[in-house]
Design a protein around this motif. Sequence first.
Motif, PDB file in Angstrom:
ATOM      1  N   HIS A  19       0.842  -1.202   0.000  1.00 10.53           N
ATOM      2  CA  HIS A  19       0.000   0.000   0.000  1.00 10.53           C
ATOM      3  C   HIS A  19       0.874   1.247   0.000  1.00 10.53           C
ATOM      4  CE1 HIS A  19      -3.234  -2.691   1.000  1.00 10.53           C
ATOM      5  NE2 HIS A  19      -2.492  -3.175   1.978  1.00 10.53           N
ATOM      6  N   TRP A  20       0.269   2.339  -0.383  1.00 14.89           N
ATOM      7  CA  TRP A  20       0.930   3.659  -0.336  1.00 14.89           C
ATOM      8  C   TRP A  20      -0.005   4.589   0.409  1.00 14.89           C
ATOM      9  CZ3 TRP A  20       5.702   4.935  -2.507  1.00 14.89           C
ATOM     10  CH2 TRP A  20       6.053   6.284  -2.412  1.00 14.89           C
ATOM     11  N   ASN A  21       0.483   5.172   1.463  1.00 13.22           N
ATOM     12  CA  ASN A  21      -0.347   6.039   2.288  1.00 13.22           C
ATOM     13  C   ASN A  21      -0.068   7.503   1.934  1.00 13.22           C
ATOM     14  OD1 ASN A  21      -1.674   7.433   4.286  1.00 13.22           O
ATOM     15  ND2 ASN A  21      -1.048   6.050   5.938  1.00 13.22           N
ATOM     16  N   GLU A  22      -1.060   8.163   1.345  1.00 17.71           N
ATOM     17  CA  GLU A  22      -0.843   9.553   0.914  1.00 17.71           C
ATOM     18  C   GLU A  22      -0.905  10.534   2.078  1.00 17.71           C
ATOM     19  OE1 GLU A  22      -2.984  10.737  -2.553  1.00 17.71           O
ATOM     20  OE2 GLU A  22      -1.870   9.333  -3.806  1.00 17.71           O
ATOM     21  N   LEU A  23      -1.255  10.072   3.263  1.00 12.62           N
ATOM     22  CA  LEU A  23      -1.107  10.956   4.422  1.00 12.62           C
ATOM     23  C   LEU A  23       0.371  11.057   4.814  1.00 12.62           C
ATOM     24  CD1 LEU A  23      -4.039   9.911   6.792  1.00 12.62           C
ATOM     25  CD2 LEU A  23      -3.872  11.979   5.402  1.00 12.62           C
ATOM     26  N   LEU A  24       1.168  10.087   4.354  1.00 18.18           N
ATOM     27  CA  LEU A  24       2.603  10.106   4.646  1.00 18.18           C
ATOM     28  C   LEU A  24       3.368  10.769   3.507  1.00 18.18           C
ATOM     29  CD1 LEU A  24       2.933   6.420   5.881  1.00 18.18           C
ATOM     30  CD2 LEU A  24       2.701   8.468   7.285  1.00 18.18           C
ATOM     31  N   PHE A  25       3.101  10.324   2.302  1.00 16.63           N
ATOM     32  CA  PHE A  25       3.778  10.856   1.120  1.00 16.63           C
ATOM     33  C   PHE A  25       2.725  11.341   0.137  1.00 16.63           C
ATOM     34  CE2 PHE A  25       7.109   8.270   2.976  1.00 16.63           C
ATOM     35  CZ  PHE A  25       8.233   9.040   2.772  1.00 16.63           C
ATOM     36  N   PRO A  26       2.226  12.574   0.330  1.00 14.65           N
ATOM     37  CA  PRO A  26       1.215  13.113  -0.587  1.00 14.65           C
ATOM     38  C   PRO A  26       1.829  13.372  -1.965  1.00 14.65           C
ATOM     39  CG  PRO A  26       1.469  14.482   1.402  1.00 14.65           C
ATOM     40  CD  PRO A  26       2.590  13.513   1.392  1.00 14.65           C
ATOM     41  N   PRO A  27       1.017  13.352  -3.006  1.00 11.80           N
ATOM     42  CA  PRO A  27       1.568  13.448  -4.367  1.00 11.80           C
ATOM     43  C   PRO A  27       2.273  14.764  -4.668  1.00 11.80           C
ATOM     44  CG  PRO A  27      -0.861  13.482  -4.375  1.00 11.80           C
ATOM     45  CD  PRO A  27      -0.431  13.145  -2.990  1.00 11.80           C
ATOM     46  N   GLU A  28       1.970  15.811  -3.920  1.00 14.95           N
ATOM     47  CA  GLU A  28       2.610  17.108  -4.227  1.00 14.95           C
ATOM     48  C   GLU A  28       4.119  17.079  -4.003  1.00 14.95           C
ATOM     49  OE1 GLU A  28      -0.054  16.667  -2.432  1.00 14.95           O
ATOM     50  OE2 GLU A  28      -1.582  18.198  -2.809  1.00 14.95           O
ATOM     51  N   PRO A  65       6.757  14.495  -4.448  1.00  9.70           N
ATOM     52  CA  PRO A  65       7.237  13.158  -4.817  1.00  9.70           C
ATOM     53  C   PRO A  65       8.683  12.892  -4.433  1.00  9.70           C
ATOM     54  CG  PRO A  65       7.058  14.565  -6.748  1.00  9.70           C
ATOM     55  CD  PRO A  65       6.441  15.321  -5.621  1.00  9.70           C
ATOM     56  N   LEU A  66       9.459  13.964  -4.194  1.00 12.61           N
ATOM     57  CA  LEU A  66      10.872  13.770  -3.862  1.00 12.61           C
ATOM     58  C   LEU A  66      11.139  13.969  -2.369  1.00 12.61           C
ATOM     59  CD1 LEU A  66      12.417  15.687  -6.906  1.00 12.61           C
ATOM     60  CD2 LEU A  66      12.028  13.236  -6.674  1.00 12.61           C
ATOM     61  N   ALA A  67      10.066  14.109  -1.583  1.00  9.09           N
ATOM     62  CA  ALA A  67      10.258  14.342  -0.140  1.00  9.09           C
ATOM     63  C   ALA A  67      11.100  13.220   0.444  1.00  9.09           C
ATOM     64  CB  ALA A  67       8.909  14.399   0.561  1.00  9.09           C
ATOM     65  N   THR A  68      12.096  13.611   1.207  1.00  9.56           N
ATOM     66  CA  THR A  68      13.011  12.596   1.735  1.00  9.56           C
ATOM     67  C   THR A  68      12.293  11.730   2.762  1.00  9.56           C
ATOM     68  OG1 THR A  68      14.424  14.528   1.753  1.00  9.56           O
ATOM     69  CG2 THR A  68      15.452  12.436   2.252  1.00  9.56           C
ATOM     70  N   TYR A  69      11.480  12.354   3.578  1.00  8.37           N
ATOM     71  CA  TYR A  69      10.726  11.620   4.602  1.00  8.37           C
ATOM     72  C   TYR A  69       9.260  12.045   4.567  1.00  8.37           C
ATOM     73  CZ  TYR A  69      14.260   8.834   6.910  1.00  8.37           C
ATOM     74  OH  TYR A  69      15.176   7.860   7.193  1.00  8.37           O
ATOM     75  N   GLU A  70       8.491  11.480   5.486  1.00  2.00           N
ATOM     76  CA  GLU A  70       7.052  11.713   5.505  1.00  2.00           C
ATOM     77  C   GLU A  70       6.742  13.201   5.755  1.00  2.00           C
ATOM     78  OE1 GLU A  70       8.659   9.893   7.815  1.00  2.00           O
ATOM     79  OE2 GLU A  70       8.214   7.785   7.413  1.00  2.00           O
ATOM     80  N   LEU A  71       5.644  13.670   5.174  1.00  2.00           N
ATOM     81  CA  LEU A  71       5.246  15.078   5.305  1.00  2.00           C
ATOM     82  C   LEU A  71       4.551  15.310   6.645  1.00  2.00           C
ATOM     83  CD1 LEU A  71       5.474  17.589   3.342  1.00  2.00           C
ATOM     84  CD2 LEU A  71       6.147  15.405   2.381  1.00  2.00           C
ATOM     85  N   SER A  72       5.165  14.856   7.713  1.00  2.00           N
ATOM     86  CA  SER A  72       4.478  14.873   9.000  1.00  2.00           C
ATOM     87  C   SER A  72       4.090  16.266   9.503  1.00  2.00           C
ATOM     88  CB  SER A  72       5.300  14.146  10.058  1.00  2.00           C
ATOM     89  OG  SER A  72       6.473  14.858  10.346  1.00  2.00           O
ATOM     90  N   PRO A  73       4.843  17.324   9.216  1.00  2.53           N
ATOM     91  CA  PRO A  73       4.428  18.623   9.770  1.00  2.53           C
ATOM     92  C   PRO A  73       3.075  19.098   9.240  1.00  2.53           C
ATOM     93  CG  PRO A  73       6.696  18.715   8.983  1.00  2.53           C
ATOM     94  CD  PRO A  73       6.139  17.420   8.521  1.00  2.53           C
TER      95      PRO A  73
END
Length: 951
Positions: free
Chosen positions: A403-412, A414-422
């Motif tokens: 699975h891919w969780n877009e709450l962790l890696f949203p499509p905006e 794609p090169l984020a090193t880690y999860e977009l947690s902030p």
Amino acid sequence: MADDFKRDGSHLAFCPPVEKWDDWVEYDPEQWPRRVQKHYQLVPTICFNCESACGLLAYVDKATGEVAKFEGNPRHPASRGRLCAKGPATINQIHDPDRILYPMKRGGPRGSGQWVRTSWNEVLETIGGRMRKAFQEKRGQEIMYHVGRPGHDFIMDRTLRAWGIDGHNSHTNVCSSSARLGYLLWHYADRPSPDHANARFILLLSAHLESGHYFNPHAQRIIEGKMAGAKLAVVDPRLSNTASMADYWLPSYPGTEAALLLAMAKVILDENRYDAEFVKNWTNWEALEVDGFCAHGQTFSAAIDALRRHYSKFTPEFAEKESGVKAEMVVKIAREIAAAGSRFASHLWRGSSSGNLGGWQTARALTLLHVLTGSVGTPGGHNLNAWNKFVPTPFKVPPPQKHWNELLFPPEWPLATYELSPVLPHLLKERRGRLDIYFTRVFNPVWTYPDGFSWIEMLRDEQKVGLHAALTPTWSETAWFADYVLPMGFSSERHDLMSQESYAGKWIGFRQPVLRVLKERAGEKLDYTYQANPGEVWEEDEFWINLSWTVDPDGSLGIRQWFESPYRPGQKLTVDDYYRWMFENSVPGLPEAAAKEGLAPLEYMRKYGAYEVTTDVYRLNEKPIATADLAGSHIESNGMITKDGKAVGVMVNGQPVVGYNTPSRKLELFSRTMADWKWPEFALPEYYRSHVHRSAQEASVGAPSPDFDPRYMPRVEWPKDAHGDVYTLLPIFRLPNLIHTRSGNAKFLYEISHKNPLWINPVDARKLGDVRTGDLVKVHTEIGYFVLHAWVTEGLAPGVVACSHHLGRWRVNENDQLERMSSAWVDLKQVAKGQWKMRQLSSVEPYASRDADTNRVWWSDAGVHQNLTFPVHPDPISGMHCWHQLVRVERASSDDRYGDVFVDTNLSFAVYQRWKTLTRPAPGPGGLRRPLWIPRAVRPDDSAFYTKSDE
Ligand code: SF4
């Protein structure tokens, strides 16, 4: 020293020798001048107060059976018996009279502060039952684990994979992910491992001698390097203690560091001081496409000329204009770096990278200097973290989730090193998902993250977060809004396996619950660590194993199998089983080293607490590919060696070698990835202006100058009541002796540091109406303000102000016994929808507890919580929260009080939206969500990387 006082069997020594660890004798200092002996048993463990993972020795008093103090473990290869102030302060944490000793569950509305004690069985049954239901209803994606301070390699990855979910969230995007992107674009490894001890020139873009990543192990080696003749240069807008120890201090304007570094690269290129053989052999220069030049079919020297032309704009004078560092200094440092050649070491972790929009380019520009000097993988040079960190593989590893969780890696991003947690609260506000079960672990986003009031709004909303369990060793502002507060152990109360890239070697360290170890050595049989720890403080390893069994008691969900013993089929895994198997099977040399002493590998690790795996760590890119591995491989026209469609190595000087883990198997001077993923202008290391650049300051209050480029730079919109001059706020420097949340009641530490005033240059202090040290000033951000004292100092350039993020703890109830040594009691109000006001009602005072020292607390300041007033600034490429802020500063008015905070979360959501417009979303080539070669925490199966996989 070691022989002092030998006549009566006692010792005063630095690092007791191992043979005396079972009965170490010292005099009791409280009995002085009488000579009264104390007998200790010494048990090694690993410090948990930063990521360095230094070796501790717990001194357990044989008379009381209690841990009496912590000192350094001389057998730990990275810390070598030395600690910073935070290591010994572990004793304050474990004896903290305010600590949580039992699992608690809320007994009223969320955030009401009504708690009732519960049992571990009830916790497991309630949470496990809810998880089982989620899995049965195919809602596993609504379970998320969110870690603040990690501190266990792999067991959590194993657990999440066993659950089959893409549910790992981390704090890394408020920490280090920007620098990671800059590094990984070069060589896949996302962190450097500088070999300071053997360097001839060391460049730090950080306060690394006093704080920062791996700073105790690194600081020792920086000093070793200096004592052997190395010179030290420090780039930092602030005169840190580190800068004060340097041979050169380069006080650059924040966010301009990449310009400075590229100007140095230009000097090295123009003066032909680069290592031509290294650059030719080990970069992908043949792929270079820049300014109309295409290197394919061209000579190496034509490619170098193209690079010279490309970087010609980065003159030392341009660097001076951007950064404020004198052009002559730029040239001087460039020549020093070139002269050091392969013995040039550097470090950058947070600082410039974490503060600035585009901060990842600082790491990339810094690595360019290593590439040009051939100091990658060399003694005294820049090594790769993967070469200096050892993570053993456990038995029977679960397959990656599909699975891919877009709450962790949203499509905006794609090169984020880690999860977009902030931005998690904003993603939930945008209805991109919901969390049915949310585990936070040693994680306090309400306090440590920007935009904490958006976190409070999220955590209070049961529609967004169904159940929140906070696994934490200490109270926190976030735990206050949980449904369960689950006490987990500190350094000496739990198991973990640690390894960090702290020097030119690979090691593992074993964190262990010392009281349990001693009880078991004495023959006692314990089922769980909480039976030996204070109260019922547990440890994560056993919690996850038991929770997984509760979720899947009969194995029908396919989860339980991963938590069965490798030694006793079908029976529950124990922590002994887990670590024993790895030490016996996955750590090269350990079984032999243990056998030499007549010990089993697990006994060896319990005895010494650490093991050095190897020091053969240089130039691993040059490792030949084994002949057997070459079978079935193919050499491409560009020299790349592929097997089964995957790159496995590269031909260099006619030899098949493994190279780097990049698409080209070489250092990627030219990043095809950046070009293919919609950022062709950043295919090479570049400099672009930060959101706090002077042009952004000007644009926030007037017409933008040509330097302000709205394609990359968001324009600040001030709240209506924001007044005062515009400054750049540096909010992320660390105080060397504080941790974020975990130092709350560490009395040794808070006695030293308990204030975070606003640093202001005297020039600015005069402009602000002759502000003096101690005067109240009001700092406006884009979403609110905070009020604090000024500290007028020349240790910072004009136009820049600074405040440490390590202080400003608060509690909402006066009499709750929470972190009273470090927190202010506050009145917290939501005055309108999204508008929050906080006012300090009282600050730190002496109080009675079972520790007599709490009555002797003499300080009365808890600091001011600035992070609440920061909106999220997600970098459009790395995803990192860009911490620096444009602020307006004015004298406080008579209505303002010290510690006041006001925030409008409606504005913070609007700022998030503005930054989001700067992104260039997925999909990328082939419908990918993210490049397959770029690492990802708890990486899913390849199939999940394609957007079509959801269809
Ligand atoms: S540097 Fe200090 S806090 Fe960090 S692990 Fe070492 S002793 Fe602990």
